[in-house]
Design an enzyme around this catalytic site. Structure first.
Site, PDB file in Angstrom:
ATOM      1  N   GLU A  41       0.857  -1.193   0.000  1.00  0.00           N
ATOM      2  CA  GLU A  41       0.000   0.000   0.000  1.00  0.00           C
ATOM      3  C   GLU A  41       0.884   1.232   0.000  1.00  0.00           C
ATOM      4  OE1 GLU A  41      -3.759   1.899   2.429  1.00  0.00           O
ATOM      5  OE2 GLU A  41      -2.011   1.239   3.592  1.00  0.00           O
ATOM      6  N   ARG A  43       0.906   5.037   0.617  1.00  0.00           N
ATOM      7  CA  ARG A  43       0.147   6.118   1.234  1.00  0.00           C
ATOM      8  C   ARG A  43       0.650   7.450   0.683  1.00  0.00           C
ATOM      9  NH1 ARG A  43      -2.171   5.432   6.342  1.00  0.00           N
ATOM     10  NH2 ARG A  43      -2.335   7.705   6.269  1.00  0.00           N
ATOM     11  N   ARG A  74      -5.217   9.040   2.079  1.00  0.00           N
ATOM     12  CA  ARG A  74      -6.134   9.033   3.214  1.00  0.00           C
ATOM     13  C   ARG A  74      -6.555  10.433   3.633  1.00  0.00           C
ATOM     14  NH1 ARG A  74      -8.558   5.819   3.286  1.00  0.00           N
ATOM     15  NH2 ARG A  74      -7.287   4.021   3.862  1.00  0.00           N
ATOM     16  N   HIS A 131     -12.746   4.535   8.905  1.00  0.00           N
ATOM     17  CA  HIS A 131     -11.805   4.457  10.019  1.00  0.00           C
ATOM     18  C   HIS A 131     -12.356   5.279  11.185  1.00  0.00           C
ATOM     19  CE1 HIS A 131      -9.635   3.922   6.256  1.00  0.00           C
ATOM     20  NE2 HIS A 131      -8.752   3.203   6.909  1.00  0.00           N
ATOM     21  N   LYS A 158     -13.530  -2.012   3.756  1.00  0.00           N
ATOM     22  CA  LYS A 158     -12.554  -2.064   4.853  1.00  0.00           C
ATOM     23  C   LYS A 158     -13.060  -1.237   6.019  1.00  0.00           C
ATOM     24  CE  LYS A 158      -8.546   0.194   5.136  1.00  0.00           C
ATOM     25  NZ  LYS A 158      -7.166   0.621   4.800  1.00  0.00           N
ATOM     26  N   ARG A 197      -5.058  -8.026  14.644  1.00  0.00           N
ATOM     27  CA  ARG A 197      -4.305  -8.144  13.392  1.00  0.00           C
ATOM     28  C   ARG A 197      -4.212  -9.589  12.928  1.00  0.00           C
ATOM     29  NH1 ARG A 197      -3.188  -2.968  11.134  1.00  0.00           N
ATOM     30  NH2 ARG A 197      -3.548  -1.536  12.868  1.00  0.00           N
ATOM     31  N   GLN A 220       0.138  -1.398  14.661  1.00  0.00           N
ATOM     32  CA  GLN A 220       0.647  -2.224  13.566  1.00  0.00           C
ATOM     33  C   GLN A 220       1.903  -2.980  13.981  1.00  0.00           C
ATOM     34  OE1 GLN A 220       1.501   0.017  10.044  1.00  0.00           O
ATOM     35  NE2 GLN A 220      -0.472  -0.412   9.090  1.00  0.00           N
TER      36      GLN A 220
END
Length: 239
Positions: A41, A43, A74, A131, A158, A197, A220
């Protein structure tokens, strides 16, 4: 799942999560070399000076490394760096032909509506996301977001929420189990959410995200840590 979903050549399955290495401009070298990742991904909102030409160059470099790429710009309200809507649209439109998927917020209605037909026409995977940065909403609030995303043309929905305790993780687990056949990615953020996760992919979340240097979301794990755990636990479960 009732239909096959893929990002580039990587097929997504509820049987085993695909690992996404996430990062911005500062992590380009590490993203290109992220051998433990299935997908990368980019960003673009994390670039120091995000411009269409620099984002396209980064996407091209990452795809050359051999892994499919998700382009994300984002929104600030959902954890990104502040960028005006016109620039976000410009970055997405420039990057779409050079990415395998794009991730845009459900709440960015006009932008998502603009991108959906373009993604469909170019056979790019559209991830529509939500989110919640401060808490985990109840399942009764989260599940209708999947309906909304699908109505907007999402291939994948998501849902990410900040878990304050194990009960929040259980809420996201319930959402994942309820929607596991609908092409869903669920994530729990924060220290309490680190468990999610791995737990949420076991329940049917298609993707799990790790970092290659600087976390792009609280809680994360590194891609290397995540890949080792996925191999150990999912290989064990399949024997």
């Amino acid at each position: 799942m009732p239909r096959e979903i893929a990002i580039g050549a990587v097929r997504l399955s509820t049987d085993r999560p695909r690992i996404v290495a996430a990062g911005g401009q500062a992590e380009l070298d590490a993203l290109a070399a992220a051998e433990d990742a299935d997908v990368v991904e980019l960003r673009a909102d994390l670039f120091d000076d995000p411009r269409p030409d620099t984002v396209v160059a980064a996407l091209t470099r990452l795809r050359t490394a051999g892994r499919p790429v998700i382009l994300t710009v984002r929104a600030a309200a959902e954890g990104g760096r502040p960028l005006d809507d016109a620039l976000r649209r410009e970055l997405y439109l420039a990057g779409l032909p050079h990415a395998d998927a794009v991730d845009v917020e459900i709440a960015s209605t006009a932008l998502a509506s603009d991108l959906a037909p373009r993604a469909r026409a170019t056979r790019r995977t559209l991830i529509l996301s939500a989110h919640t940065m401060e808490s985990t909403p109840p399942a009764e609030t989260l599940l209708p977001l999947i309906d909304r995303a699908e109505a907007m043309g999402a291939d994948v929905t998501k849902l990410a929420a900040t878990a304050r305790d194990i009960e929040d993780v259980r809420t996201m687990l319930a959402v994942t189990l309820a929607a596991r056949e609908r092409g869903i990615v669920t994530l729990t953020m924060g220290v309490a959410g680190t468990l999610g996760r791995l737990l949420l992919p076991a329940a049917g979340s298609l993707l799990t995200y790790g970092h290659v240097g600087t976390p792009t979301a609280p809680g994360q794990l590194t891609v290397t840590e995540l890949a080792a755990l996925v191999r150990r636990l999912f290989d064990f479960a399949s024997t």
